[in-house]
Every structure is written in C-alpha cells, then in structure tokens.
Scaffold this motif. Sequence first.
Motif, PDB file in Angstrom:
ATOM      1  N   GLY A   1      -3.519  17.658  -6.200  1.00  0.00           N
ATOM      2  CA  GLY A   1      -2.852  16.594  -5.457  1.00  0.00           C
ATOM      3  C   GLY A   1      -1.671  15.989  -6.189  1.00  0.00           C
ATOM      4  N   ARG A   2      -1.826  15.786  -7.508  1.00  0.00           N
ATOM      5  CA  ARG A   2      -0.743  15.156  -8.267  1.00  0.00           C
ATOM      6  C   ARG A   2       0.514  16.038  -8.333  1.00  0.00           C
ATOM      7  NH1 ARG A   2      -1.329  11.103 -12.832  1.00  0.00           N
ATOM      8  NH2 ARG A   2       0.782  10.873 -13.638  1.00  0.00           N
TER       9      ARG A   2
ATOM     10  N   VAL B   1       1.617  24.573  -0.295  1.00  0.00           N
ATOM     11  CA  VAL B   1       0.656  25.529  -0.850  1.00  0.00           C
ATOM     12  C   VAL B   1      -0.359  24.807  -1.739  1.00  0.00           C
ATOM     13  CG1 VAL B   1       0.391  27.526  -2.374  1.00  0.00           C
ATOM     14  CG2 VAL B   1       2.265  27.462  -0.709  1.00  0.00           C
ATOM     15  N   LEU B   2       0.149  23.903  -2.584  1.00  0.00           N
ATOM     16  CA  LEU B   2      -0.739  23.178  -3.500  1.00  0.00           C
ATOM     17  C   LEU B   2      -1.696  22.249  -2.766  1.00  0.00           C
ATOM     18  CD1 LEU B   2       1.607  22.296  -6.511  1.00  0.00           C
ATOM     19  CD2 LEU B   2      -0.106  24.114  -6.331  1.00  0.00           C
ATOM     20  N   ASP B   3      -1.319  21.828  -1.568  1.00  0.00           N
ATOM     21  CA  ASP B   3      -2.216  20.970  -0.794  1.00  0.00           C
ATOM     22  C   ASP B   3      -3.531  21.677  -0.456  1.00  0.00           C
ATOM     23  OD1 ASP B   3      -0.779  18.624  -0.756  1.00  0.00           O
ATOM     24  OD2 ASP B   3       0.282  19.084   1.116  1.00  0.00           O
ATOM     25  N   PHE B   4      -3.546  22.986  -0.534  1.00  0.00           N
ATOM     26  CA  PHE B   4      -4.772  23.731  -0.250  1.00  0.00           C
ATOM     27  C   PHE B   4      -5.468  24.190  -1.534  1.00  0.00           C
ATOM     28  CE2 PHE B   4      -2.217  24.113   3.571  1.00  0.00           C
ATOM     29  CZ  PHE B   4      -3.151  23.862   4.570  1.00  0.00           C
ATOM     30  N   VAL B   5      -4.946  23.722  -2.686  1.00  0.00           N
ATOM     31  CA  VAL B   5      -5.550  24.066  -3.970  1.00  0.00           C
ATOM     32  C   VAL B   5      -6.335  22.852  -4.466  1.00  0.00           C
ATOM     33  CG1 VAL B   5      -5.133  24.737  -6.359  1.00  0.00           C
ATOM     34  CG2 VAL B   5      -3.715  25.683  -4.516  1.00  0.00           C
ATOM     35  N   PRO B   6      -7.629  22.975  -4.686  1.00  0.00           N
ATOM     36  CA  PRO B   6      -8.422  21.820  -5.149  1.00  0.00           C
ATOM     37  C   PRO B   6      -7.892  21.254  -6.473  1.00  0.00           C
ATOM     38  CG  PRO B   6      -9.852  23.608  -4.433  1.00  0.00           C
ATOM     39  CD  PRO B   6      -8.470  24.163  -4.452  1.00  0.00           C
TER      40      PRO B   6
ATOM     41  N   ARG C   1      -1.035  14.836   3.333  1.00  0.00           N
ATOM     42  CA  ARG C   1      -0.942  16.277   3.591  1.00  0.00           C
ATOM     43  C   ARG C   1      -0.475  16.554   5.012  1.00  0.00           C
ATOM     44  NH1 ARG C   1      -6.347  16.317   1.080  1.00  0.00           N
ATOM     45  NH2 ARG C   1      -6.085  16.770  -1.151  1.00  0.00           N
ATOM     46  N   VAL C   2      -1.020  15.782   5.962  1.00  0.00           N
ATOM     47  CA  VAL C   2      -0.633  15.979   7.361  1.00  0.00           C
ATOM     48  C   VAL C   2       0.851  15.664   7.556  1.00  0.00           C
ATOM     49  CG1 VAL C   2      -0.951  15.141   9.721  1.00  0.00           C
ATOM     50  CG2 VAL C   2      -2.942  15.578   8.251  1.00  0.00           C
ATOM     51  N   LEU C   3       1.300  14.564   6.957  1.00  0.00           N
ATOM     52  CA  LEU C   3       2.730  14.221   7.057  1.00  0.00           C
ATOM     53  C   LEU C   3       3.584  15.299   6.408  1.00  0.00           C
ATOM     54  CD1 LEU C   3       2.531  10.406   6.243  1.00  0.00           C
ATOM     55  CD2 LEU C   3       3.301  11.419   8.402  1.00  0.00           C
ATOM     56  N   GLY C   4       3.107  15.844   5.290  1.00  0.00           N
ATOM     57  CA  GLY C   4       3.859  16.903   4.632  1.00  0.00           C
ATOM     58  C   GLY C   4       3.983  18.145   5.499  1.00  0.00           C
ATOM     59  N   LEU C   5       2.899  18.518   6.169  1.00  0.00           N
ATOM     60  CA  LEU C   5       2.960  19.677   7.064  1.00  0.00           C
ATOM     61  C   LEU C   5       3.910  19.419   8.234  1.00  0.00           C
ATOM     62  CD1 LEU C   5      -0.795  20.778   7.122  1.00  0.00           C
ATOM     63  CD2 LEU C   5       1.135  21.961   6.033  1.00  0.00           C
ATOM     64  N   GLY C   6       3.908  18.168   8.724  1.00  0.00           N
ATOM     65  CA  GLY C   6       4.855  17.818   9.779  1.00  0.00           C
ATOM     66  C   GLY C   6       6.294  17.929   9.291  1.00  0.00           C
ATOM     67  N   GLY C   7       6.525  17.471   8.061  1.00  0.00           N
ATOM     68  CA  GLY C   7       7.856  17.582   7.483  1.00  0.00           C
ATOM     69  C   GLY C   7       8.277  19.022   7.307  1.00  0.00           C
ATOM     70  N   LEU C   8       7.338  19.880   6.899  1.00  0.00           N
ATOM     71  CA  LEU C   8       7.649  21.290   6.728  1.00  0.00           C
ATOM     72  C   LEU C   8       7.985  21.937   8.073  1.00  0.00           C
ATOM     73  CD1 LEU C   8       7.812  23.396   4.465  1.00  0.00           C
ATOM     74  CD2 LEU C   8       5.456  24.029   5.009  1.00  0.00           C
TER      75      LEU C   8
ATOM     76  N   GLY D   1      -0.994   8.673  -2.643  1.00  0.00           N
ATOM     77  CA  GLY D   1      -1.857   8.070  -3.646  1.00  0.00           C
ATOM     78  C   GLY D   1      -3.063   7.373  -3.055  1.00  0.00           C
ATOM     79  N   ARG D   2      -2.929   6.797  -1.850  1.00  0.00           N
ATOM     80  CA  ARG D   2      -4.014   6.042  -1.226  1.00  0.00           C
ATOM     81  C   ARG D   2      -4.736   6.848  -0.149  1.00  0.00           C
ATOM     82  NH1 ARG D   2       0.506   3.122  -0.714  1.00  0.00           N
ATOM     83  NH2 ARG D   2       0.371   3.223   1.563  1.00  0.00           N
TER      84      ARG D   2
END
Length: 275
Positions: free
Chosen positions: A64-65, A56-61, A129-136, A122-123
């Motif tokens: 990221g941290r 959810v936070l990945d879509f909040v400007p 984000r893409v890897l996180g969505l894949g993990g989800l 971080g880099r």
Amino acid sequence: MENAEALDRVVTPLQKAVRALPLASLRDVLHGRQLGHPLHPALVQVPMGAWLSSAVLDFVPGAGRPARVLVGLGTLTALPAALAGWTDWAEQHEQQLRTGLVHAAANAGAVSLFGASFAVRGRRPMAGRVLGLGGLACAGVGGFVGGHLAYRQAAGANKTEPVPHLVEPGWHRLGPVSDLKPGKPERHLLGEVPLLLVRDEDGTVNVLADRCSHLSGPLSEGDIADGCVSCPWHGSVFRLSDGTVVRGPAIAPQPCFETRTDADGILAVRLPGAG
C-alpha cells in the motif's frame, strides 16, 4: 468529436488564455523545438507509468505504501506534461482543438481521481484503490483520444516529411533568376511540391519547401526578416539558408534545396544528396 462545433464555446476562450500565458522562451521548450519532436508525449510516460504501476501494486499484499508513493508521483508529474500538452494544443487547427479538449478533459479527470486517491489512501485504502482504478480508466480514455489526435489528425506530425519522396533526384530548372525580386518571397511549384524562393540583394537564392512543417501554412505569404521567414498561420520562424527552426511552434526544420544558376540564367534546385 472533431466536428462538434458546440465545443468551440470552450475552445475559443481557452485557446486565448493559453496563448496569453507569460511563458516566453519556455514556450519553445514545451513544444520540444530543441528535441526536434513534441515534448508532451515523452513527459506523459512518467505519470502513466507511475499510475499503471500503482494499480499493479494495489493487488500485491503489503504494497500500500509504495503504491501511494507512485500515485503521488504520477499526479505531480502529470502537471508539466499537461502544460506541454496545452501549449501544443493552443497552436492547432479547429478539428484538433476540439479533439484535444476532450483528450484534456479525460486526463483532468484522471489527475483529479488519482489526487483524491492519494489523499484518502492513508485512512481508507479500499476507497483509494477504487479511485485509482477510476483514474486509470480516465487516463486510458485520454490516451485513446490522444492517439486519434496524433495518428488520425496528425497533431504534432512533421507536415514536410513527404517532400523528399515527392521530388525526383537530380537538378530541376525553375525559371530565370532575374524574375525574382530581391527580398520578396515567391512561390513556385516543383511537380506537386510548392517551393518558397527568396532572392537576396547579392543574387543568392534560398529555396525551402513552402508548406510549414507545423500545420502546412504557406511560408510564401509570410514575412522575410533577418534572413528568416515567418509562417503567417502560427508564427513559426525558419532560417532561409538551411531551414532550421528559429522559433516554434514548429519543431521540424523545413526541407532546404541546393541551388545553382545555369549559364543561361535559369535557377535550378535539388534536394541535398539527391544526385
């Protein structure tokens, strides 16, 4: 998937490896014996909640941290949840073992993808984000298979739950107490409910539901020692006097019956509070 015998080539050695882990008394904690229900589903809530929140936070400007912190938290807390899951898995029947292997594989994919997501965020934030969505997505598949395992195949469910609903209220006469040999487990049927009867040297008779609450193993074929009976299938130990779980993998106590001996020497039993 529960009928995919090809999975047995992985299941069999993996089950032996998990059973060989030097967990000692921690094994019962991981099963959830002290809680009275499986620990694994409770532990899973933390990584799943953290990962879902990170998505959810990945879509909040500008978030990221904190999203990365949640990804890391979910990945770390997935490890004890997985250990509890593997501990339960190793004590299931073959169809559950196969399904559980697929469930674990999907969850391992989720942990791997979220771990990679944490490392690159971080880099390369977009790649993270893409890897996180894949993990989800992997975690969702694992949850779907886990639901099938729990609700269709009844892994972790109390197999003695129906007993109070199958026994009529009141006292039920079983047979002469004199027919019971002291210290020897006996199996009797009360309607369609099998019972375990054990007579002590002093004439006291303890009566439990015969089918183990873990996976319906026949307690009447188990060993009697120190006032307890052990299940011949997976080694769960129950106290004869009240059905309490002394050692897992069982987590639910055995239904225990009140007993009396009528004037003609016939043993009668009833469920506590059944009138």
